[in-house]
Motif scaffolding. Structure first.
Motif: not given
Length: 450
Positions: A199-204, A216-224, A240-245, A435-441
């Motif tokens: 998906g596409l992760d955003l930071a605000f 909503r992501l735990p960081t305060g960002g969002a996933r689309l 916002w800008w695009v940034q993996d959680v 319920d989300l899974r998947g993020l950069d290592g």
């Protein structure tokens, strides 16, 4: 199928479109042009070893928007499932193609991608492959082979997919490392999620309502769901800008940065820089690549954060001054980003990891020297190789006694805290409270200067 050794960039373009359109070799075949464009992208990435993101950013096929989107979709899934595709094709061929048969290999790969993972019309995929090969005298001799292999692929598709090993999509040397480091079950889960389009992760830049359809992501960002970035609500306004959680986590380890002067080393593409600026820090962002620094300035202007950041084009090892905090997002093998950059898997070697781990040590020494007493240093890499993460804790303990590891016990990064007190994310992990899974290592550790 074997990877080409042609690293010099002297690639062969896919068949000449004029020959195909002239009708000299039979009537025109529908759908050739988007597949030709896809073939060109795949050749540049898989044969000339150019980064997929850079190729897609600079790609201008001249096609209608719908055909251009199809070409990009075919290319992306071909690169993402490259290992799986090559495994299937190797099971259908008596011997590998010559190393310099770049165009033939690319045509077979994009055709197999459509037949295996896009389930487009079988006959169309085969016909286009044959037409592309016959359209160039240099590849026409492979048309019969391609026709036979692809028709056999159609017949045996379900059996091949049922037998497809999870490690097929990962270079063998990386698979062996992951099994040794994380165990076979985790290695298999990492390899499996690399097959999925993320998906596409955003930071605000500031607290904002979620775009439609976002979580909503735990960081305060969002996933689309993945989609066109510029069409998402709030893009033009710079919200916002695009940034993996996972990439959003290291900057949070510096705590409350409002009013503090933070040195951001190796800053591009700038997500962490913007995080710090949005949190009220004054930031000196150092980036050695002038082009990447220019992109960072563009993003700062769009998000209206430019007045809080001084972008310096230069070597991080030459940075001067003393700062309240330092964020070192060190150059690394980037093996943690393969969900989003699947070409990384085939672009790195063991030697890269060894060389980069030495660079990271030099950067850690210099970052420590730039830190004021009592200040915090956050070291981060988007790698899942222990030499670029956990091993650096031992280096700091032995050679940088002025730094003390501060265990991560709170904030969103604490969900990924290790026994040593650092942060380690793996691509298949779930996000706490969602319920989300998947993020950069990622690996990150926080130190305080004594």
């Amino acid at each position: 199928m074997t990877q080409s050794d042609n690293r010099g960039g002297g690639r062969r373009r896919p068949p000449d479109r004029g020959a195909q359109q002239s009708g000299r070799r039979g009537p025109p075949v529908s759908g050739v042009e988007p597949r030709r464009a896809a073939c060109e992208i795949v050749t540049r990435v898989c044969e000339a070893h150019q980064p997929l993101a850079a190729v897609l950013d600079g790609e201008d096929s001249g096609l209608e928007p719908r055909d251009a989107a199809l070409a990009r979709a075919i290319a992306r899934i071909t690169v993402r499932r490259r290992g799986d595709i090559d495994w299937c094709l190797a099971n259908l061929m008596d011997k590998a193609l010559p190393k310099r048969a770049e165009a033939v290999r690319s045509i077979l790969r994009i055709s197999a991608a459509q037949l295996l993972f896009m389930r487009q019309a079988d006959h169309a995929a085969v016909n286009v492959a044959v037409a592309l090969l016959k359209g160039d005298a240099a590849t026409g001799g492979f048309a019969g082979l391609a026709n036979a292999v692809l028709r056999r692929l159609i017949r045996e598709r379900d059996l091949l997919l049922a037998r497809l090993p999870v490690e097929a999509n990962t270079p063998g040397w990386l698979w062996e490392r992951w099994v040794a480091t994380y165990g076979e079950a985790n290695a298999a889960a990492i390899a499996a999620i690399h097959r999925e389009e993320p998906g596409l992760d955003l930071a605000f830049a500031a607290p904002s309502p979620l775009p439609e359809g976002a979580e909503r992501l735990p960081t305060g960002g969002a996933r689309l769901p993945a989609g066109a970035v510029t069409e998402i609500e709030g893009y033009a306004a710079g919200s916002w800008w695009v940034q993996d959680v996972a990439a959003q986590l290291p900057a949070t380890l510096l705590g409350d940065v409002a009013g503090r002067h933070i040195l951001d080393l190796c800053a591009a593409p700038g997500g962490k820089t913007m995080q710090l600026a949005a949190s009220g820090a004054r930031v000196t962002a150092v980036e050695i690549d002038a082009g990447r620094a220019a992109r960072l300035r563009e993003n700062l202007a769009r998000t209206r954060l430019a007045d809080r950041v001084d972008v310096v084009v230069g070597d991080a090892l030459q940075a001067e001054g003393t700062y309240d905090g330092v964020l070192l997002d060190a150059p690394c093998s980037a093996t943690g980003t393969m969900r989003r950059q699947p070409d990384v898997a085939w672009a790195k070697t063991k030697a890269d990891i060894t060389a980069l781990s030495r660079v990271q040590k030099d950067l850690l020494r210099h970052a420590a020297a730039r830190l004021a007493p009592g200040g915090s240093l956050v070291y981060a890499t988007c790698s899942i190789e222990p030499e670029e993460g956990e091993a650096q804790l031992r280096f700091v303990a032995k050679f940088l006694p002025e730094l003390t590891l501060e265990p991560i016990t709170d904030g969103p990064a604490a969900a990924f805290a290790t026994e040593e007190g650092a942060m380690r994310t793996l691509p298949h992990m779930a996000l706490e409270g969602t319920d989300l899974r998947g993020l950069d290592g990622f690996f990150a550790a926080r130190f305080r200067r004594n």
